[in-house]
Every structure is written in C-alpha cells, then in structure tokens.
Design a protein around this motif. Sequence first.
Motif, short mmCIF file in Angstrom:
data_model
loop_
_atom_site.label_atom_id
_atom_site.label_comp_id
_atom_site.label_asym_id
_atom_site.label_seq_id
_atom_site.Cartn_x
_atom_site.Cartn_y
_atom_site.Cartn_z
N GLU A 65 13.16 11.56 -8.44
CA GLU A 65 12.14 12.51 -7.98
C GLU A 65 11.32 11.99 -6.81
OE1 GLU A 65 11.43 14.46 -12.40
OE2 GLU A 65 9.87 13.22 -11.52
N VAL A 66 11.51 10.75 -6.43
CA VAL A 66 10.72 10.16 -5.34
C VAL A 66 11.02 10.88 -4.03
CG1 VAL A 66 10.35 8.09 -3.94
CG2 VAL A 66 10.52 7.90 -6.42
N GLU A 67 9.97 11.43 -3.42
CA GLU A 67 10.11 12.09 -2.13
C GLU A 67 9.41 11.31 -1.03
OE1 GLU A 67 8.86 16.15 -2.33
OE2 GLU A 67 10.28 16.64 -3.91
N SER A 68 8.64 10.31 -1.42
CA SER A 68 7.91 9.52 -0.43
C SER A 68 8.78 8.37 0.06
CB SER A 68 6.62 8.98 -1.05
OG SER A 68 6.91 8.25 -2.22
N CYS A 69 8.37 7.81 1.19
CA CYS A 69 9.15 6.70 1.75
C CYS A 69 8.24 5.70 2.45
CB CYS A 69 10.21 7.22 2.71
SG CYS A 69 9.54 8.02 4.18
N CYS A 70 8.79 4.54 2.68
CA CYS A 70 8.10 3.48 3.41
C CYS A 70 7.85 3.99 4.83
CB CYS A 70 8.97 2.23 3.43
SG CYS A 70 8.36 0.92 4.52
N CYS A 71 6.65 3.78 5.33
CA CYS A 71 6.32 4.28 6.68
C CYS A 71 6.98 3.46 7.79
CB CYS A 71 4.81 4.32 6.88
SG CYS A 71 4.04 2.71 7.07
N VAL A 72 7.55 2.31 7.45
CA VAL A 72 8.19 1.48 8.47
C VAL A 72 9.70 1.74 8.52
CG1 VAL A 72 8.62 -0.89 9.26
CG2 VAL A 72 6.42 -0.30 8.22
N CYS A 73 10.39 1.54 7.39
CA CYS A 73 11.86 1.64 7.39
C CYS A 73 12.37 2.99 6.88
CB CYS A 73 12.47 0.51 6.58
SG CYS A 73 12.17 0.64 4.80
N LYS A 74 11.48 3.81 6.34
CA LYS A 74 11.80 5.15 5.83
C LYS A 74 12.66 5.14 4.56
CE LYS A 74 9.67 6.77 9.41
NZ LYS A 74 8.39 6.12 9.48
N ALA A 75 12.79 4.00 3.91
CA ALA A 75 13.51 3.93 2.64
C ALA A 75 12.66 4.59 1.55
CB ALA A 75 13.78 2.47 2.26
N PRO A 76 13.29 5.24 0.57
CA PRO A 76 12.50 5.84 -0.52
C PRO A 76 11.60 4.78 -1.15
CG PRO A 76 14.80 6.47 -0.70
CD PRO A 76 14.72 5.42 0.37
N TRP A 77 10.33 5.13 -1.32
CA TRP A 77 9.37 4.18 -1.88
C TRP A 77 8.20 4.95 -2.48
CZ3 TRP A 77 10.03 -0.69 -2.98
CH2 TRP A 77 8.94 -1.50 -3.28
N SER A 78 7.77 4.52 -3.65
CA SER A 78 6.68 5.25 -4.31
C SER A 78 5.56 4.35 -4.80
CB SER A 78 7.24 6.05 -5.49
OG SER A 78 7.78 5.17 -6.45
N TYR A 80 2.35 2.53 -4.19
CA TYR A 80 1.23 2.40 -3.26
C TYR A 80 0.27 1.36 -3.82
CZ TYR A 80 -3.14 3.24 -0.97
OH TYR A 80 -4.30 3.06 -0.30
N ARG A 81 -0.11 0.41 -3.01
CA ARG A 81 -1.02 -0.63 -3.47
C ARG A 81 -2.29 -0.73 -2.61
NH1 ARG A 81 1.31 0.41 -7.33
NH2 ARG A 81 2.76 -0.88 -8.46
N GLY A 82 -2.45 0.14 -1.66
CA GLY A 82 -3.68 0.18 -0.88
C GLY A 82 -3.87 -0.95 0.11
N GLU A 83 -2.81 -1.65 0.43
CA GLU A 83 -2.92 -2.80 1.33
C GLU A 83 -2.84 -2.43 2.81
OE1 GLU A 83 -0.21 -6.00 0.19
OE2 GLU A 83 -0.01 -4.98 -1.74
N PHE A 84 -2.21 -1.31 3.12
CA PHE A 84 -1.92 -0.99 4.51
C PHE A 84 -2.47 0.38 4.89
CE2 PHE A 84 1.43 -3.66 2.74
CZ PHE A 84 1.35 -4.75 3.59
N LYS A 85 -2.84 0.50 6.18
CA LYS A 85 -3.37 1.76 6.69
C LYS A 85 -2.61 2.19 7.93
CE LYS A 85 -7.97 1.13 4.90
NZ LYS A 85 -9.37 1.07 5.18
N CYS A 86 -2.65 3.49 8.20
CA CYS A 86 -2.03 4.04 9.40
C CYS A 86 -2.64 3.37 10.63
CB CYS A 86 -2.28 5.55 9.44
SG CYS A 86 -1.61 6.36 10.90
N ARG A 87 -1.78 3.08 11.60
CA ARG A 87 -2.24 2.36 12.79
C ARG A 87 -3.13 3.21 13.69
NH1 ARG A 87 3.38 2.95 15.75
NH2 ARG A 87 2.86 4.73 17.06
N GLU A 108 3.60 -0.84 13.55
CA GLU A 108 4.73 0.00 13.14
C GLU A 108 4.34 0.96 12.02
OE1 GLU A 108 8.55 -1.94 12.54
OE2 GLU A 108 7.70 -3.75 13.43
N MET A 109 3.15 0.80 11.47
CA MET A 109 2.73 1.57 10.30
C MET A 109 1.98 2.83 10.72
SD MET A 109 1.63 -1.58 7.88
CE MET A 109 2.78 -2.94 7.66
N LEU A 110 2.68 3.94 10.62
CA LEU A 110 2.14 5.23 11.01
C LEU A 110 2.38 6.22 9.88
CD1 LEU A 110 0.85 6.30 13.67
CD2 LEU A 110 3.10 7.12 14.31
N CYS A 111 1.34 6.94 9.48
CA CYS A 111 1.48 7.88 8.37
C CYS A 111 2.34 9.08 8.79
CB CYS A 111 0.11 8.34 7.88
SG CYS A 111 -0.66 9.60 8.90
#
Length: 119
Positions: A65-78, A80-87, A108-111
């Motif tokens: 059911e995962v629809e989200s992905c890593c903002c860098v490599c676009k691999a499916p990822w769900s 979230y640990r709050g460590e990174f923010k949109c550039r 490289e981190m863009l929402c």
Amino acid sequence: SALLDVLEKESSSLKTQGVYMVRGGIDRYMKTFPEGGFWKGKNYLFDRRFEQVPENKKTEELEKEVESCCCVCKAPWSEYRGEFKCRSKQCQVPVLVCGACKTADPQEMLCPLCVEGHS
C-alpha cells in the motif's frame, strides 16, 4: 474540504476522492477495525511511536500500500523520522529519505510539491 479541493486541482498526482472525516479520529478507527477497514498504509505520529498501523494488518499488505517514496532516489519508502527537510527556502517541509540516501547532499532533497513547482 476547501484545501483538499484546491490541492487536487493544482496537483494531478493528488487523489482525494473518497476522503472522509473519521469520527473519533484515526486511532479510534484503527482500534475499531484492527485489520484496517478501508485504511491504507500508515498514519504518521508526531511522537516517539512515529507511526500507527492497523494492529492485525500483515506487513506484506502494508508494504504493497506504500505510495510514498524517498525524495532523493524515488524508491518506495514510508518511514518518516523528521530528520530532513525540503531544500526550498520557501518550503522546508519534512521529506522522506530512505536509509540508502541519508548521506545524500541536502540539495537533492526536494518535496513532491516543490518538484511539481508549487513552492
């Protein structure tokens, strides 16, 4: 809601059809329907628990059911640990970053919304 209507019109990838207000909140819904009911995926929590999932839903089902992905490599990822923010200086929203990309250049981190040009 009005916000969802505006976002849906602006972003073709945002699908809000079938969005409902859950009386008693998501926590109550998941306790009422331990297999998940109509709930898909995970519910992010802003505390040490990090996420909430239906108690009796299988991990394999959740992963499908995962629809989200890593903002860098676009691999499916769900996770979230709050460590990174949109550039984007105007944005700065938290973004999902997979384990393999944690050491990536923050530039490289863009929402997803900024990728679509909504910043």
